[in-house]
Write a protein that holds these residues in place. Structure first.
Motif, PDB file in Angstrom:
ATOM      1  N   UNK A  83     -11.796   9.241  -6.385  1.00 43.24           N
ATOM      2  CA  UNK A  83     -11.828   7.935  -5.740  1.00 43.24           C
ATOM      3  C   UNK A  83     -12.485   8.024  -4.366  1.00 43.24           C
ATOM      4  N   UNK A  84     -13.156   6.946  -4.008  1.00 44.00           N
ATOM      5  CA  UNK A  84     -13.780   6.846  -2.682  1.00 44.00           C
ATOM      6  C   UNK A  84     -13.070   5.728  -1.941  1.00 44.00           C
ATOM      7  N   UNK A  85     -12.317   6.117  -0.905  1.00 46.47           N
ATOM      8  CA  UNK A  85     -11.418   5.178  -0.244  1.00 46.47           C
ATOM      9  C   UNK A  85     -11.668   5.142   1.255  1.00 46.47           C
ATOM     10  N   UNK A  86     -11.578   3.940   1.818  1.00 46.50           N
ATOM     11  CA  UNK A  86     -11.579   3.770   3.271  1.00 46.50           C
ATOM     12  C   UNK A  86     -10.169   3.353   3.668  1.00 46.50           C
ATOM     13  N   UNK A  87      -9.623   4.009   4.701  1.00 41.19           N
ATOM     14  CA  UNK A  87      -8.277   3.691   5.189  1.00 41.19           C
ATOM     15  C   UNK A  87      -8.410   2.958   6.513  1.00 41.19           C
ATOM     16  N   UNK A  88      -7.825   1.771   6.610  1.00 45.77           N
ATOM     17  CA  UNK A  88      -7.893   1.001   7.850  1.00 45.77           C
ATOM     18  C   UNK A  88      -6.496   0.570   8.278  1.00 45.77           C
ATOM     19  N   UNK A  89      -6.362   0.231   9.537  1.00 44.03           N
ATOM     20  CA  UNK A  89      -5.082  -0.218  10.074  1.00 44.03           C
ATOM     21  C   UNK A  89      -5.106  -0.070  11.575  1.00 44.03           C
ATOM     22  N   UNK A  90      -4.227  -0.770  12.286  1.00 49.39           N
ATOM     23  CA  UNK A  90      -4.210  -0.721  13.745  1.00 49.39           C
ATOM     24  C   UNK A  90      -3.720   0.620  14.268  1.00 49.39           C
ATOM     25  N   UNK A  91      -3.907   0.886  15.560  1.00 49.62           N
ATOM     26  CA  UNK A  91      -3.323   2.088  16.153  1.00 49.62           C
ATOM     27  C   UNK A  91      -1.817   2.071  15.892  1.00 49.62           C
ATOM     28  N   UNK A  92      -1.256   3.229  15.600  1.00 51.06           N
ATOM     29  CA  UNK A  92       0.182   3.296  15.377  1.00 51.06           C
ATOM     30  C   UNK A  92       0.615   2.971  13.963  1.00 51.06           C
ATOM     31  N   UNK A  93      -0.348   2.718  13.078  1.00 50.90           N
ATOM     32  CA  UNK A  93      -0.002   2.392  11.689  1.00 50.90           C
ATOM     33  C   UNK A  93       0.310   3.639  10.875  1.00 50.90           C
ATOM     34  N   UNK A  94       0.001   4.808  11.421  1.00 50.57           N
ATOM     35  CA  UNK A  94       0.248   6.062  10.693  1.00 50.57           C
ATOM     36  C   UNK A  94      -0.907   6.467   9.799  1.00 50.57           C
ATOM     37  N   UNK A  95      -2.134   6.058  10.172  1.00 49.55           N
ATOM     38  CA  UNK A  95      -3.292   6.352   9.320  1.00 49.55           C
ATOM     39  C   UNK A  95      -3.506   7.844   9.111  1.00 49.55           C
ATOM     40  N   UNK A  96      -3.419   8.619  10.201  1.00 47.67           N
ATOM     41  CA  UNK A  96      -3.651  10.053  10.077  1.00 47.67           C
ATOM     42  C   UNK A  96      -2.658  10.723   9.150  1.00 47.67           C
ATOM     43  N   UNK A  97      -1.391  10.365   9.293  1.00 47.78           N
ATOM     44  CA  UNK A  97      -0.340  10.927   8.438  1.00 47.78           C
ATOM     45  C   UNK A  97      -0.552  10.543   6.992  1.00 47.78           C
ATOM     46  N   UNK A  98      -0.795   9.247   6.752  1.00 50.18           N
ATOM     47  CA  UNK A  98      -0.989   8.775   5.385  1.00 50.18           C
ATOM     48  C   UNK A  98      -2.268   9.333   4.775  1.00 50.18           C
ATOM     49  N   UNK A  99      -3.300   9.459   5.577  1.00 52.83           N
ATOM     50  CA  UNK A  99      -4.560  10.001   5.069  1.00 52.83           C
ATOM     51  C   UNK A  99      -4.355  11.405   4.515  1.00 52.83           C
ATOM     52  N   UNK A 100      -3.598  12.232   5.242  1.00 48.74           N
ATOM     53  CA  UNK A 100      -3.351  13.610   4.801  1.00 48.74           C
ATOM     54  C   UNK A 100      -2.565  13.635   3.493  1.00 48.74           C
ATOM     55  N   UNK A 101      -1.519  12.833   3.397  1.00 44.38           N
ATOM     56  CA  UNK A 101      -0.700  12.794   2.181  1.00 44.38           C
ATOM     57  C   UNK A 101      -1.488  12.251   0.995  1.00 44.38           C
ATOM     58  N   UNK A 102      -2.213  11.164   1.208  1.00 38.66           N
ATOM     59  CA  UNK A 102      -2.952  10.530   0.111  1.00 38.66           C
ATOM     60  C   UNK A 102      -4.084  11.430  -0.385  1.00 38.66           C
ATOM     61  N   UNK A 103      -4.782  12.058   0.559  1.00 32.93           N
ATOM     62  CA  UNK A 103      -5.871  12.951   0.162  1.00 32.93           C
ATOM     63  C   UNK A 103      -5.345  14.093  -0.704  1.00 32.93           C
ATOM     64  N   UNK A 104      -4.182  14.627  -0.318  1.00 31.30           N
ATOM     65  CA  UNK A 104      -3.579  15.708  -1.102  1.00 31.30           C
ATOM     66  C   UNK A 104      -3.179  15.215  -2.489  1.00 31.30           C
ATOM     67  N   UNK A 105      -2.538  14.042  -2.545  1.00 29.36           N
ATOM     68  CA  UNK A 105      -2.098  13.496  -3.834  1.00 29.36           C
ATOM     69  C   UNK A 105      -3.258  13.145  -4.754  1.00 29.36           C
ATOM     70  N   UNK A 106      -4.378  12.739  -4.163  1.00 25.14           N
ATOM     71  CA  UNK A 106      -5.536  12.322  -4.953  1.00 25.14           C
ATOM     72  C   UNK A 106      -6.548  13.453  -5.154  1.00 25.14           C
ATOM     73  N   UNK A 107      -6.262  14.615  -4.542  1.00 23.95           N
ATOM     74  CA  UNK A 107      -7.148  15.793  -4.648  1.00 23.95           C
ATOM     75  C   UNK A 107      -8.565  15.490  -4.179  1.00 23.95           C
ATOM     76  N   UNK A 108      -8.651  14.803  -3.048  1.00 18.77           N
ATOM     77  CA  UNK A 108      -9.947  14.523  -2.428  1.00 18.77           C
ATOM     78  C   UNK A 108      -9.855  14.890  -0.944  1.00 18.77           C
ATOM     79  N   UNK A 109     -10.978  15.199  -0.289  1.00 14.58           N
ATOM     80  CA  UNK A 109     -10.914  15.567   1.123  1.00 14.58           C
ATOM     81  C   UNK A 109     -10.664  14.369   2.034  1.00 14.58           C
ATOM     82  N   UNK A 110      -9.904  14.615   3.090  1.00 17.53           N
ATOM     83  CA  UNK A 110      -9.713  13.618   4.139  1.00 17.53           C
ATOM     84  C   UNK A 110     -10.838  13.805   5.143  1.00 17.53           C
ATOM     85  N   UNK A 111     -11.565  12.749   5.423  1.00 18.23           N
ATOM     86  CA  UNK A 111     -12.665  12.819   6.383  1.00 18.23           C
ATOM     87  C   UNK A 111     -12.328  11.888   7.548  1.00 18.23           C
ATOM     88  N   UNK A 112     -11.943  12.484   8.677  1.00 17.40           N
ATOM     89  CA  UNK A 112     -11.576  11.670   9.834  1.00 17.40           C
ATOM     90  C   UNK A 112     -12.647  11.788  10.909  1.00 17.40           C
TER      91      UNK A 112
END
Length: 218
Positions: free
Chosen positions: A1-30
């Protein structure tokens, strides 16, 4: 999957990006990782970025886009990726679409983490960080130290970062609303946006996101 993660500061994007990337077996690109890697490796793009940063200027979109394009072309991103912090504005979103079109592919989803503004302020303005070790982070409400102002781990002084004050957080939110939030409407017009609540425990938000992405694909 090719996904863009958006949300305001403090939404937990970095944390969720790491978990989701691991679950989906795709790299997190920040964006942060892209800048650090290019600058530390001394790439041409990294040198360009550093010259602007050293001058106290914003790094131009074309430099950020170039870094993202290079990273997405690497073998581990062949079957998908999760973008965290890019695109940051509609211009970057249009450039990303053009890049993917050239490669004969496209985004699968744009995951929008929704958090009320007052909660964002509460999350960020309540953070306290250990002066001895910046990795020890507490929160006055959600994870308070046993003794006020003192790190549970090493006994160091806890402090509030200058960019974590309520006034600064509200300024960051204004920038998000004016520059980044418009990409949600841009992608909504392409029927790509999946919005979920980012309130609650980290694992609950991750499960919510995974279910939403599966439902969207289904």
């Amino acid at each position: 999957m090719r996904i863009v993660l958006v949300g305001p500061p403090g939404a937990g994007k970095g944390t969720q990006a790491a978990y989701l990337a691991k679950n989906l077996s795709i790299p997190q690109i920040s964006t942060g990782d892209l800048f650090r890697a290019n600058i530390s490796q001394g790439t041409d793009l990294g040198k360009q970025a550093r010259s602007f940063m050293d001058a106290g200027k914003l790094v131009p979109d074309e430099v950020t886009i170039g870094m993202a394009k290079d990273r997405m072309s690497q073998p581990d991103a062949e079957n998908g990726f999760l973008l965290d912090g890019f695109p940051r504005n509609v211009g970057q979103a249009e450039a990303l679409d053009a890049m993917l079109k050239d490669e004969g592919t496209k985004l699968d989803a744009v995951l929008d983490l929704e958090v009320p503004e007052d909660e964002v302020v509460k999350r960020i303005a309540g953070r306290r960080i250990c002066r001895n070790d910046g990795s020890h982070v507490f929160h006055v409400t959600y994870n308070p130290p046993q003794a006020e102002g003192v790190c549970d781990v090493c006994g160091g002084e806890l402090y509030q970062r200058d960019d974590d004050t309520e006034d600064t957080v509200r300024t960051r939110l204004e920038v998000y609303h004016s520059q980044t939030e418009p990409i949600i409407d841009y992608y909504r017009a392409q029927n790509l946006v999946v919005t979920i609540s980012a309130l609650g425990k980290v694992n609950d938000v991750t499960e919510r996101a995974m279910e939403a992405l599966k439902s969207d694909k289904g």
